[in-house]
Design a protein around this motif. Structure first.
Motif, PDB file in Angstrom:
ATOM      1  N   GLU B  15      67.089  24.304 -19.236  1.00 24.74           N
ATOM      2  CA  GLU B  15      68.219  24.296 -19.732  1.00 24.74           C
ATOM      3  C   GLU B  15      68.160  24.939 -20.979  1.00 24.74           C
ATOM      4  OE1 GLU B  15      70.129  20.230 -20.361  1.00 24.74           O
ATOM      5  OE2 GLU B  15      70.452  19.996 -18.084  1.00 24.74           O
ATOM      6  N   ASP B  67      76.462  20.562 -15.189  1.00 22.09           N
ATOM      7  CA  ASP B  67      76.297  20.783 -16.763  1.00 22.09           C
ATOM      8  C   ASP B  67      76.965  21.818 -17.261  1.00 22.09           C
ATOM      9  OD1 ASP B  67      74.741  18.446 -17.261  1.00 22.09           O
ATOM     10  OD2 ASP B  67      72.919  19.424 -16.995  1.00 22.09           O
ATOM     11  N   ASP B  80      74.423  23.497 -11.937  1.00 20.66           N
ATOM     12  CA  ASP B  80      73.824  22.727 -12.496  1.00 20.66           C
ATOM     13  C   ASP B  80      72.287  23.352 -12.340  1.00 20.66           C
ATOM     14  OD1 ASP B  80      74.329  19.380 -13.241  1.00 20.66           O
ATOM     15  OD2 ASP B  80      72.482  20.257 -13.683  1.00 20.66           O
ATOM     16  N   ALA B  81      71.412  22.780 -13.538  1.00 19.58           N
ATOM     17  CA  ALA B  81      69.930  23.113 -13.467  1.00 19.58           C
ATOM     18  C   ALA B  81      68.761  22.026 -13.316  1.00 19.58           C
ATOM     19  CB  ALA B  81      69.695  23.657 -15.208  1.00 19.58           C
ATOM     20  N   LYS B  82      67.952  22.421 -12.415  1.00 17.77           N
ATOM     21  CA  LYS B  82      67.200  21.454 -11.916  1.00 17.77           C
ATOM     22  C   LYS B  82      65.899  21.900 -11.874  1.00 17.77           C
ATOM     23  CE  LYS B  82      70.716  18.632 -10.621  1.00 17.77           C
ATOM     24  NZ  LYS B  82      70.859  17.538 -11.189  1.00 17.77           N
TER      25      LYS B  82
HETATM   26 MG   LIG Z   1      71.068  19.130 -15.186  1.00 15.84          MG
END
Ligand SMILES: [Mg+2]
Ligand SMILES: [Mg+2]
Lengths: 193, 193
Positions: B15, B67, B80-82
């Motif tokens: 992130e 997000d 989204d970031a994963k």
């Molecule tokens: Mg996330």
């Protein structure tokens, strides 16, 4: 000592109305538009055994964007909600510099950007295009410029949003008109590339 | 007792990298994409005399969206970031049901939706289209389906994003490829109406 009014609370009622309308739009697959969470600076968090983390010290921080964004008819939507008790004009101090800058950036990218303004005393809501807001904002920045938008101007250049039941504030009808006007004036090209 | 890992912290490093890249894109007028603030339920606020409001009790609440969202090339962007330390597969439990539902709603509206997945051990980042994610998600929901996406599948169907300096994670290059592929396959029509 509890303050009776804070800046963030001023727009509360209108925001609740918009949130309810957004839920309606979401559930009816009309649009996906959400209010962003309030930005908070977290200083101290407790992690009690066998229960959830508790934030014990945090402060409200300034948002770097507007409150609402999302997608409607394939288009990026971005706006803020503002209320005033003023009867004759909308004071521009309701906007922060960084919110106006954010709207400018989004307009430059081809977004549909605006403000929803509620005149509380008469209970009337108007959609004001971002480009119109910029005109008043820029002239206010000159010493001679007025620091508010006259109610009669908002009545004339804004798109009125009349309360109904489902959704409570049907502001996407006004967005339809805004998109149509943009397409007609050929100033607007969503493809952009 | 301070937990060493919480769900929300797992994606932190990626992130930060994305946030830095978004700042670059913002400053260079490439795109307007922001991370949404963490949603918090505020229970107790003190208003000390002559100083700012202090949040004294609040809890992390579950996000109802992804997000990140914003606008790029006139298009609505949502992702989204994963991160995972798994070397052989991306476990689908990194996604919440409501995040997948949010992505489905945005795809239905014509948005450009995806996940940025980082395999930490090899330090490689991939953009995975939302439609590909849905395929694995849906088959995982059947009892027989696997609960993860094999790394080799991500390598094959994802768009790799290679680290560089400016921006650190040039993920909008991958979005360009995604848009081009969509246009070529004629499955995508941003006008929508
Ligand atoms: Mg996330
Ligand atoms: Mg507001």
């Amino acid at each position: 000592v509890q303050r009776t009014t804070t800046y963030g609370k001023r727009g509360m009622a209108l925001e609740d109305e918009i949130n309810a309308s957004n839920t309606y739009y979401l559930e009816h697959q009309v649009a996906v538009i959400h209010k962003k969470p309030t930005p908070i600076n977290i200083v101290k968090v407790d992690y009690p055994k066998r229960s959830s983390a508790v934030i014990r010290e945090a402060y409200f921080s300034e948002a770097s964007t507007t409150d609402y964004n999302g997608i409607y008819r394939g288009r990026y939507i971005d706006f803020d909600a503002k209320e005033t008790r003023n009867k004759t004009a909308f004071p521009l101090k309701n906007f922060h510099q960084h919110q106006v800058e954010h709207l400018r950036r989004c307009v430059a990218q081809g977004g549909i950007c605006f403000a929803l303004i509620k005149f509380k005393v008469v209970d009337r809501v108007f959609l004001l295009k971002a480009s119109d807001l910029f005109n008043y904002w820029d002239s206010a920045e000159q010493s001679s410029g007025r620091k508010s938008i006259p109610f009669t101007d908002v009545e004339q250049i804004g798109y009125e949003v009349r309360y109904k039941m489902q959704p409570l504030i049907p502001y996407l009808d006004a967005v339809d008109n805004l998109i149509d006007d943009n397409l007609n004036s050929e100033k607007f090209d969503v493809k952009g590339d």
